[in-house]
Write an enzyme that holds these catalytic residues in place. Structure first.
Site, PDB file in Angstrom:
ATOM      1  N   SER A   1      -7.083   6.721  -0.872  1.00  0.00           N
ATOM      2  CA  SER A   1      -5.628   6.691  -0.636  1.00  0.00           C
ATOM      3  C   SER A   1      -4.878   7.135  -1.876  1.00  0.00           C
ATOM      4  O   SER A   1      -3.928   7.925  -1.816  1.00  0.00           O
ATOM      5  CB  SER A   1      -5.180   5.271  -0.282  1.00  0.00           C
ATOM      6  OG  SER A   1      -5.510   4.921   1.025  1.00  0.00           O
TER       7      SER A   1
ATOM      8  N   HIS B   1       0.816  -1.213   0.000  1.00  0.00           N
ATOM      9  CA  HIS B   1       0.000   0.000   0.000  1.00  0.00           C
ATOM     10  C   HIS B   1       0.850   1.263   0.000  1.00  0.00           C
ATOM     11  O   HIS B   1       0.658   2.175  -0.813  1.00  0.00           O
ATOM     12  CB  HIS B   1      -0.942   0.001   1.195  1.00  0.00           C
ATOM     13  CG  HIS B   1      -1.909   1.141   1.234  1.00  0.00           C
ATOM     14  ND1 HIS B   1      -1.605   2.352   1.807  1.00  0.00           N
ATOM     15  CD2 HIS B   1      -3.167   1.257   0.773  1.00  0.00           C
ATOM     16  CE1 HIS B   1      -2.643   3.164   1.697  1.00  0.00           C
ATOM     17  NE2 HIS B   1      -3.609   2.523   1.069  1.00  0.00           N
TER      18      HIS B   1
ATOM     19  N   ASN C   1     -13.237   5.892   2.260  1.00  0.00           N
ATOM     20  CA  ASN C   1     -13.923   5.042   1.281  1.00  0.00           C
ATOM     21  C   ASN C   1     -15.270   4.593   1.797  1.00  0.00           C
ATOM     22  O   ASN C   1     -15.532   3.403   1.985  1.00  0.00           O
ATOM     23  CB  ASN C   1     -13.059   3.811   0.959  1.00  0.00           C
ATOM     24  CG  ASN C   1     -11.767   4.181   0.282  1.00  0.00           C
ATOM     25  OD1 ASN C   1     -11.649   5.253  -0.295  1.00  0.00           O
ATOM     26  ND2 ASN C   1     -10.792   3.309   0.357  1.00  0.00           N
TER      27      ASN C   1
END
Length: 653
Positions: free
Chosen positions: A345, A189, A281
């Site tokens: 993100s 990530h 989200n």
């Protein structure tokens, strides 16, 4: 202890688009100016007098010609130290580390990386870099030297890597260990996010990043799938201490907040660092820390430039950027290859990259100028101005670079396109004492002043034509006045009124200098004071007093008729009406009208610079300021978000 739950990333689709070789093992080395040199960690280079010396060292078979050889570095030995050791051996003329050189991008710049070249409408390519006006920005800036701290799962570059001079100030906030290799990525990530910010570009490999010549500061704040508030704070403070220009926070919690993180963010803002965070989200409210009023909260868009269905909205949302969808994700490299990921993100990473472009191009620009250049040059996707779904709109890098250049060139703190007349407002954090100054929606300054719970106001205390902060401290009954819009101590303080009194700043005698008067709710009485109290002493008696309104009314003051004298105003919660009087005497209102909703905080200012004050509202339920130019019932002429938990104060900043 607060737990910041998993990163705002919806899906990760792994692919092996590229399986290219690269530097097998590179470490961060000695500084050269502001740049940290990279070198191989598993071998060094030596030059020997003759072949006999090479054989003696056991390296005769690994010749580079001209007397140079590669020599392996023993386990757990730093390559620099090994080179220094070998330099003193008999027969060795020279020894050095094997420096890493990378492709360098300079403006004007057009990437030749295959994924970028794939085009704007290709779901399997970097469409997302084509919709934020990067080509225009790359004509003058590629982020040279700008430092972006990425507080995430760590960063482990793949074959394409980062060519902007390597990593800087790597740090693991969980273990409190820094240095090269201290913040490797455990799931991809952080690497993906960092790739959007500053992937190596222009080397005909893989894909591109927004600020390819920027400096990435890897900061690992995650323990498995969660990050604790304490580690995030440690990471923010590390970024401050190591000269970050921006901080990227692609993480969050919904429905919560953290005082310790708020305080750390405010330290970063006070250090003039631009803080960017993913909005979340979930189609509900914006996550924290994106909801912090000083943070640029970023929502997500899709390949069609629509707001993504998962993107959080409302107060705290400032802009949107590409976040992708399952059918057209955001493509960036992770350690194993290239990944298509989706979420806010990824959107936040694009904005942090643009911030790096701006700060590199105009290093003297303030954080407030950078923020305003971003928000006033967006592609407005929704209703005119700010809206809860797309904020101010889709970030446009090239336009932001141009606008920031104009601002820096003229010394302006705000964008002319966003400023409406004299609409200048301070929003003060009730729990923090952090002041944010706005000219219209543009933030033009920020500073700490006062303690949590102080009642803020503004006025011209030294008669120089500029309004500056004042506070009434309910705990000790003192007024604290400061003569500049900067952090610091009060220039004058004095005892003031009785417990429960409400301070009212204004010019009550028309002499051009403001003082602090009193409204006493228990009496529905105004006490007018034409002089400031003596420093460290008491206020003294009011010049005069009068009754106006009913018990329970909420008081404020303003110049309603443009005669240069501030007079009383009231808002009556029981009927929602505003009552205004043009003289400082007992009597009935000269003007009354309905305005606002229950719970709104009413204040006044000259929003259209016509010399006459009118009414503004701060709505705690959504963190938005509403300003109206006319003294009448109607809708606001200008509305913009300032964040939750605020108290407003207007003045000529």
């Amino acid at each position: 202890m607060n737990r910041i739950l998993p990163r705002t990333c919806l899906i990760v689709v792994l692919t092996s688009l590229l399986t290219l070789g690269g530097v097998a093992s590179a470490a961060e080395g000695h500084e050269a100016g502001n740049r940290t040199l990279e070198y191989a960690s598993d071998h060094v280079l030596i030059q020997v007098e003759d072949s006999a010396a090479a054989r003696g060292l056991g390296v005769a078979r690994d010749s580079l010609g001209h007397g140079w050889y590669r020599v392996a570095v023993p386990t757990d030995v730093d390559a620099r130290e090994w080179a220094a050791e070998l330099a003193g051996q008999p027969g060795v003329e020279s020894a050095e580390v094997d420096l890493v050189f990378r492709a360098l991008a300079t403006p004007p710049f057009t990437p030749n990386d295959p994924l970028y070249v794939g085009g704007a409408g290709n779901a399997n390519a970097q469409w997302h870099l084509h919709v934020i006006d990067l080509l225009a920005a790359w004509q003058t800036t590629v982020g040279n030297g700008a430092r972006v701290a990425v507080l995430d799962s760590g960063i482990s570059p793949g074959p394409d890597g980062f060519c902007g001079g390597g990593f800087v100030a790597e740090y693991n906030a969980v273990t409190d260990v820094g240095g090269p290799g201290s913040a490797p990525d455990d799931n991809g990530h952080g690497t993906h996010v960092a790739g959007s910010i500053g992937q190596c570009s222009g080397n005909a490999l893989g894909g591109a990043g927004v600020a390819t010549d920027g400096r990435i500061m890897p900061v690992d704040v995650f323990s498995g799938d969660v990050a604790f508030a304490s580690h995030i704070v440690r990471g923010i403070d590390h970024a401050i201490a190591n000269g970050a220009d921006a901080i990227n926070l692609s993480l969050g919690i919904q429905g919560g907040s953290s005082d310790i993180i708020n305080a750390a963010i405010e330290r970063a803002l006070a250090a003039d660092i631009v803080v960017v965070a993913a909005a979340g989200n979930d189609p509900g409210p914006v996550f924290f820390p994106a909801s912090h009023p000083g943070v640029i909260g970023v929502g997500a868009t899709t390949i069609s430039n629509g707001v993504a269905s998962y993107s959080s909205g409302g107060v705290g949302l400032d802009v949107v950027a590409p976040g992708g969808s399952s059918s057209a994700p955001i493509w960036q490299e992770i350690e194993e290859g290239y990944a298509g990921s989706t979420g806010t993100s990824m959107a936040a990473a694009h904005v942090s990259g643009v911030v790096a472009l701006l700060r590199a191009r105009y290093p003297l620009a303030s954080g407030a100028q950078v923020r305003n250049a971003l928000t006033c040059t967006t592609n407005d996707l929704g209703a005119a101005g700010w809206d809860s779904a797309s904020g101010f709109g889709l970030v446009q890098a090239g336009a932001a670079v141009s606008e920031l250049g104009a601002m820096v060139g003229t010394g302006a703190l705000s964008c002319s396109s966003q400023v409406a007349g004299g609409s200048k407002v301070a929003a003060v954090g009730m729990s923090t004492g952090f002041w944010r100054l706005f000219h219209g929606p543009s933030q033009i300054g920020s500073y700490f002043y006062g303690n949590p719970g102080d009642l803020p106001f503004m006025g011209d205390w030294d008669c120089d034509g500029v309004d500056t902060p004042g506070l009434y401290r309910q705990s000790d009954g003192f007024v604290y006045l400061r003569n500049s819009n900067t952090q610091g101590v009060a220039d004058i303080k004095f005892f003031f009124g009785n417990p429960g009194d409400v301070p009212l700043a204004g010019d009550f005698d028309g002499d051009g200098c403001d003082t602090v008067s009193i409204y006493r709710p228990s009496e529905a009485r105004f006490y007018i004071i034409d002089e400031l109290g003596s420093n460290g002493g008491g206020l003294g008696a009011a010049a005069y007093s009068f009754l106006f309104g009913n018990l329970g009314d909420v008081a404020f003051v303003g110049d309603w008729n443009g005669d240069g004298i501030d007079t009383p105003g009231l808002r009556r919660p029981s009927d929602g009406f505003v009552y205004l009087r043009n003289t400082n005497t007992q009597g009935v209102a000269n003007l009354s009208f309905f305005y606002g909703n229950p719970g709104d905080v009413v204040f006044s200012g000259d929003w259209d610079a016509d010399g006459r004050d009118s009414i503004g509202l701060y709505r705690p339920s959504n963190g938005v300021v509403y300003l109206r130019d006319a003294l009448s019932t109607g809708v606001a002429n200008l509305a913009f978000p300032v964040g939750s938990g605020m108290l407003p104060a207007a003045g000529d900043l």
